[in-house]
Design an enzyme around this catalytic site. Structure first.
Site, PDB file in Angstrom:
ATOM      1  N   HIS A 114       4.592  -2.747  -3.426  1.00 22.99           N
ATOM      2  CA  HIS A 114       3.668  -2.116  -2.209  1.00 22.99           C
ATOM      3  C   HIS A 114       2.185  -2.940  -2.292  1.00 22.99           C
ATOM      4  CE1 HIS A 114       1.317   0.478   0.587  1.00 22.99           C
ATOM      5  NE2 HIS A 114       2.413   0.717   1.279  1.00 22.99           N
ATOM      6  N   ASP A 191       3.591   3.015 -10.280  1.00 21.33           N
ATOM      7  CA  ASP A 191       3.176   3.687  -8.913  1.00 21.33           C
ATOM      8  C   ASP A 191       4.399   4.174  -8.477  1.00 21.33           C
ATOM      9  OD1 ASP A 191       3.268   3.885  -6.290  1.00 21.33           O
ATOM     10  OD2 ASP A 191       2.970   1.952  -5.716  1.00 21.33           O
ATOM     11  N   GLN A 194       6.974   6.343  -4.360  1.00 25.04           N
ATOM     12  CA  GLN A 194       8.218   6.759  -3.657  1.00 25.04           C
ATOM     13  C   GLN A 194       9.064   7.680  -4.488  1.00 25.04           C
ATOM     14  OE1 GLN A 194       9.266   6.253  -0.466  1.00 25.04           O
ATOM     15  NE2 GLN A 194       7.529   4.777   0.126  1.00 25.04           N
ATOM     16  N   LYS A 217       3.500  11.879   0.837  1.00 21.35           N
ATOM     17  CA  LYS A 217       4.846  11.492   0.718  1.00 21.35           C
ATOM     18  C   LYS A 217       5.726  12.605  -0.145  1.00 21.35           C
ATOM     19  CE  LYS A 217       3.954   6.396   0.547  1.00 21.35           C
ATOM     20  NZ  LYS A 217       4.120   5.746   1.797  1.00 21.35           N
ATOM     21  N   CYS A 356       4.333  -2.805   4.363  1.00 19.47           N
ATOM     22  CA  CYS A 356       3.357  -3.513   3.125  1.00 19.47           C
ATOM     23  C   CYS A 356       3.835  -3.847   1.971  1.00 19.47           C
ATOM     24  CB  CYS A 356       2.496  -1.961   2.918  1.00 19.47           C
ATOM     25  SG  CYS A 356       1.846  -1.258   4.288  1.00 19.47           S
TER      26      CYS A 356
HETATM   27  N1  PMP Z   1       3.025   2.303  -3.020  1.00 20.75           N
HETATM   28  C1  PMP Z   1       4.423   2.597  -2.480  1.00 20.75           C
HETATM   29  C2  PMP Z   1       5.568   2.288  -3.180  1.00 20.75           C
HETATM   30  C3  PMP Z   1       4.343   3.204  -1.204  1.00 20.75           C
HETATM   31  O1  PMP Z   1       5.346   3.158  -0.547  1.00 20.75           O
HETATM   32  C4  PMP Z   1       3.160   3.099  -0.549  1.00 20.75           C
HETATM   33  C5  PMP Z   1       3.035   4.030   0.732  1.00 20.75           C
HETATM   34  N2  PMP Z   1       3.753   3.407   1.837  1.00 20.75           N
HETATM   35  C6  PMP Z   1       1.920   3.112  -1.210  1.00 20.75           C
HETATM   36  C7  PMP Z   1       2.258   2.723  -2.497  1.00 20.75           C
HETATM   37  C8  PMP Z   1       0.482   3.543  -0.882  1.00 20.75           C
HETATM   38  O2  PMP Z   1       0.496   4.894  -0.602  1.00 20.75           O
HETATM   39  P1  PMP Z   1      -0.800   5.611   0.209  1.00 20.75           P
HETATM   40  O3  PMP Z   1      -0.835   4.692   1.501  1.00 20.75           O
HETATM   41  O4  PMP Z   1      -0.630   6.769   0.440  1.00 20.75           O
HETATM   42  O5  PMP Z   1      -2.064   5.307  -0.508  1.00 20.75           O
END
Ligand code: PMP
Length: 410
Positions: A114, A191, A194, A217, A356
């Site tokens: 991401h 990270d 997910q 999430k 993203c």
């Molecule tokens: N890492 C991953 C794998 C994600 O899916 C996301 C959110 N789509 C993020 C980081 C970022 O999360 P946040 O926007 O809540 O900071």
């Protein structure tokens, strides 16, 4: 586990919510935790020596201890409350990475990250002269483990990798990657955005050095995220943000900071959200990962099989390999945004775009995908209605109607 636990479905009984990878709906227990704190115990933390301030501090620090236990951390002091995964990853890159990396260092990451776990490292590499190495995926959407072995053996100071891809659904073998990275003395940043709501996480067993996730999430409110870091590393790090709450003493000549985790929590924290995060994790724990994994795997299977039967649909991500309950796909001749717009009109929420993860889409040579993702409240009926909606979208946008099993059984 049930849809009935989620008040959004009382307000919108027809809603089919298949966008949990973007953000999850909130159970009543979480709404109640927020409401109860604001209506019965609200105060800020670590300041008031009056009973309500002390109670708020107790609840906030209790939430921290619960998160530590949930993640299998050795100590609550390793858990830092931040706004979200993005802030946590930026903190690691800036507070650990920037002072420790220079032109001789290699930052290893993957093409499936991401932007939140890519841009902090890309910027750091550009500004420090460190080399940014991006591991590819195989044709099957898995991380290319040969490339990982080769690149890590060539030397690495940091490995920044996602536990689960938010586009491919791939579940990465973190413990194995961490072992290879540690053999080179690299710091391992995971990270977990997910992962946390869908599978058990144990930061100690996976041998990560840093692990991040966002509460929203995982059925918790927005505005609360977590950085877990190994205590030895956190102890060496300078604060990311400075201001109130995180200092020992401040004078014109010299300022000293608190120990972790408070050193990294400048300003008034998201007290209510942290307390409600505990409520969300308790909700997950009470249902249990055995049951969550079982239900999500069954829905994923239904989703994959159904999508496989719709002509012109191609599914991204690993086949016959461990994957999360999220599926990104393309439909021949129909733009992803048209599909999500059409489904949205029917009360079916899915996401279209590059999620993203633009470098991944670029590497795969596709501009965008549609993503359907599963949460704790989804049912087989949700998946079937979604598949029927997709067939209708196909019929409308391509002018073709194929007589498939699910069309016939309608
Ligand atoms: N890492 C991953 C794998 C994600 O899916 C996301 C959110 N789509 C993020 C980081 C970022 O999360 P946040 O926007 O809540 O900071």
């Amino acid at each position: 586990m049930s849809r009935a636990d989620f008040p959004i479905f009382n307000a919108h009984p027809e809603l089919i919510y298949l966008d949990s990878a973007a953000t999850t709906q909130k159970p009543q227990a979480v709404v109640d935790a927020l409401s109860s704190f604001y209506s019965k115990s609200y105060a800020t933390v670590h300041r008031g020596v009056y009973p309500m301030g002390e109670r708020a501090t107790e609840l906030y620090e209790g939430a921290r201890a619960y998160v530590a236990e949930f993640l299998g951390a050795k100590s609550a002091d390793e858990v830092v409350f931040l706004r979200n995964a993005t802030e946590a990853l930026n903190l690691v890159a800036e507070a650990w990475g920037r002072p420790n990396l220079g032109p001789k260092d290699r930052i290893v990451t993957t093409i499936m990250e991401h932007h939140s776990n890519f841009l902090p490292w890309q910027r750091l590499a550009r500004q420090t002269g460190a080399e940014l190495v991006v591991l590819p995926v195989t044709g099957n959407g898995q991380l290319d483990m040969e490339a990982a072995r080769r690149e890590l053996q060539a030397g690495a100071s940091v490995l920044a990798v996602t536990m689960v891809s938010n586009v491919l659904g791939t579940v990465n073998p973190i413990a194995c990657l961490a072992a290879m990275a540690h053999a080179q003395g690299a710091v391992v940043v995971v990270d977990g955005a997910q992962a946390v709501a869908h599978r058990p996480v144990n930061v100690t067993q996976m041998e990560a050095d840093f692990f991040v996730f966002s509460g929203h999430k995982a059925y918790a409110p927005t505005g609360i995220g977590v950085l877990w870091g190994r205590s030895e590393l956190l102890a060496q790090m300078e604060p990311f943000l400075v201001g109130g709450e995180m200092v020992n003493s401040v004078s014109l000549k010299k300022t000293t900071f608190l120990d972790p985790p408070h050193r990294f929590e400048a300003g008034t924290p998201a007290v209510a959200e942290a307390i409600a995060l505990k409520g969300a994790l308790e909700y997950i724990k009470n249902i249990g990962f055995d049951s969550i994994l079982g239900q999500e795997a069954a829905l994923l299977e239904l989703l994959l099989t159904g999508l496989g039967q719709i002509p012109g649909v191609s599914i991204l991500g690993p086949e016959g390999h461990l994957r999360e309950g999220l599926v990104s796909f393309l439909m021949d001749g129909v733009h992803p945004h048209d599909i999500s717009g059409f489904l949205g009109e029917k009360g079916i929420a899915v996401r279209a775009g590059f999620h993203c993860a633009q470098p991944l889409h670029e590497a795969l040579g596709i501009p965008a995908t549609v993503r359907a993702s599963i949460g704790i409240y989804n049912t087989e009926d949700d998946v079937r209605t979604f598949l029927r909606g997709l067939e209708d979208a196909r019929a409308l946008f391509t002018g073709e109607r194929q007589w498939t099993t699910s069309t016939a059984s309608r």
